[in-house]
Design a protein around this motif. Structure first.
Motif, mmCIF file in Angstrom:
data_model
loop_
_atom_site.group_PDB
_atom_site.id
_atom_site.type_symbol
_atom_site.label_atom_id
_atom_site.label_comp_id
_atom_site.label_asym_id
_atom_site.label_seq_id
_atom_site.Cartn_x
_atom_site.Cartn_y
_atom_site.Cartn_z
ATOM 1 N N PHE A 333 0.822 -1.215 0.000
ATOM 2 C CA PHE A 333 0.000 0.000 0.000
ATOM 3 C C PHE A 333 0.858 1.268 0.000
ATOM 4 N N GLY A 337 -0.264 2.438 -3.412
ATOM 5 C CA GLY A 337 -1.580 2.903 -2.981
ATOM 6 C C GLY A 337 -2.279 3.799 -4.000
ATOM 7 N N LEU A 358 -4.889 8.380 2.219
ATOM 8 C CA LEU A 358 -4.135 7.150 1.981
ATOM 9 C C LEU A 358 -3.204 6.761 3.134
ATOM 10 N N TRP A 362 -2.008 2.914 5.183
ATOM 11 C CA TRP A 362 -0.704 2.324 5.458
ATOM 12 C C TRP A 362 -0.641 1.760 6.882
#
Length: 446
Positions: A333, A337, A358, A362
């Motif tokens: 990710f 991502g 985002l 994580w």
């Protein structure tokens, strides 16, 4: 070389992986449904379709996973019956649980109108999204008996250590769903209504395949007798044992519904961006649950046999591999991502907003992995009361206060609350696990 291999990858690791990889593959096909739904609708010109499916799917996650004990409770009890080599208990559990699944499914269809109306009222989407979500829900409800039977069949197959059964069931059915999804939405233009119809047809397909697999897995020498169906008291006993899992599941799903509702109150763009990111949470959950599901079966078997050394070995192996899984997901990710988000939607506003949040994605793998694994241990040990109490503590004592204190942070506060819930589960369940191990309580009657 062989000794080094056995030291790094022990016999327990090999058994864990033999169970985990089909379950992991199976689990990953579940969010694939959401990924395809999101990808198909996310490329239409109107974000309301994506928002409607997010709201409708969340509503059905709550409705169906309220009865998730049909899967989790069945796994723990089946695993212990498997460990004891008790054929009658294995078959009786399956039949009685299936009867309950059909009965509950029919009741859900009967009372679906007030249930859907209440759910949409609590989620409070915009009027245009609410209208589409109601249409989606009125179609999805017809899958209720099939979904609950699936839970039972999957739980029984995991408990009796045949993970390829659920894999075959769900991969084939999900493949059908993906094809129908694309056909209904992109060819026929049925939008969110087409997504719902594809899902219903896929659920009945998975159930039919599951019945065929289970019939071939019946224990040798166990004939179908009247005693297997039991008395009313036997069904009430199953419900009584699983009521703790039901309360625990309701608490978790209400948290997720609250998360969606708070996102909806911040606008359709935030709602859609959170839907994209939550789809990745489902990927994380279902990937790491492969090890947890394998632990359910092996921990249950160890308890059924009364083998304490085996219990500790399985726990250690499952913990080690779960941590490796969380590390790999985090790296994926962090590095990919933005690219993954762009695969799901090309609506500029939704894409940009999802990028903003985002970093929370994580953090999710390492915040969630401990709770996922310990769920597997507690399910295998049929310690449902403890699962309920730790979830209630995490939701009421941690999630809600953190959300209330961080409302000024907007959507960032919402994500912080979700991470806090996962950490609270890890700490509370971890403490109980340590306490039970130290005082040798896993094998005591409860």
């Amino acid at each position: 070389m062989s000794k080094l291999h056995n030291k790094i990858f022990s016999a327990t690791d090999q058994r864990l992986w033999l169970l985990a990889w089909p379950l992991m593959l199976t689990n990953l096909t579940v969010p694939l449904l959401g990924l395809v739904d999101t990808a198909v609708l996310g490329h239409l010109d109107n974000p309301e379709y994506l928002g409607a499916v997010a709201v409708g799917a969340n509503l059905f996650s709550i409705l169906y996973w309220t009865f998730g004990f049909m899967r989790m409770g069945t796994t723990g009890l089946a695993a212990q019956a498997w460990g004891q080599r008790d054929s009658f208990a294995q078959v009786a559990l399956l039949l009685r649980s299936l009867m309950l699944a059909v009965g509950i499914g029919l009741l859900l269809i009967l009372f679906h109108q007030p249930l859907i109306a209440l759910g949409l009222h609590l989620m409070n989407p915009s009027p245009s999204v609410a209208e589409l979500a109601a249409e989606y829900a009125s179609i999805r409800i017809w899958s209720a008996p099939a979904v609950l039977c699936q839970y039972t069949l999957v739980g029984w197959l995991i408990g009796t250590q045949y993970p390829r059964g659920p894999m075959v069931m769900l991969i084939i059915a999900n493949g059908i769903n993906i094809i129908l999804d694309i056909f209904f939405v992109t060819v026929l233009g049925w939008n969110s209504r087409g997504v719902a119809m594809a899902t219903v047809l896929a659920e009945y397909g998975a159930t039919a395949i599951g019945f065929a697999i289970v019939l071939k897995r019946m224990p040798d020498g166990q004939t179908l007798t009247k005693e297997l169906f039991g008395q009313l008291s036997d069904y009430l006993r199953i419900l009584q044992v699983n009521r703790f899992i039901m309360v625990r599941t309701i608490a978790l799903l209400l948290v997720l519904a609250f998360f969606t509702a708070q996102g909806a109150r911040q606008g359709d763009i935030i709602l859609a961006a959170n839907a994209v990111l939550i789809t990745f949470l489902l990927v994380i959950s279902n990937a790491l649950d492969g090890f947890a599901n394998a632990a359910e079966a092996l921990i249950g078997e160890a308890i059924g046999k009364g083998n304490k050394a085996r219990f500790k070995t399985v726990f250690s192996s499952a913990l080690r591999w779960s941590i490796w899984g969380a590390l790999l997901l985090t790296i994926a990710f962090v590095l990919g991502g933005r690219w993954l988000i762009s695969l799901l939607t090309d609506i500029e506003g939704v894409q940009f907003t999802a990028w903003q949040y985002l970093p929370w994605l994580w953090l999710l793998p390492f915040a969630a992995v401990w709770g996922f694994l310990l769920d597997g241990v507690f399910i295998g040990a049929t310690r449902a009361r403890e699962m309920q109490n730790t979830m209630l503590f995490s939701a009421i004592g941690v999630f809600l206060p953190v959300w209330w204190l961080t409302t000024g942070l907007g959507n960032h506060g919402l994500w912080l609350s979700l991470i806090s819930l996962m950490l609270a589960r890890a700490v509370s369940m971890g403490w109980l696990c340590w306490h039970y191990t130290r005082h040798d309580r896993w094998f005591q009657p409860h």
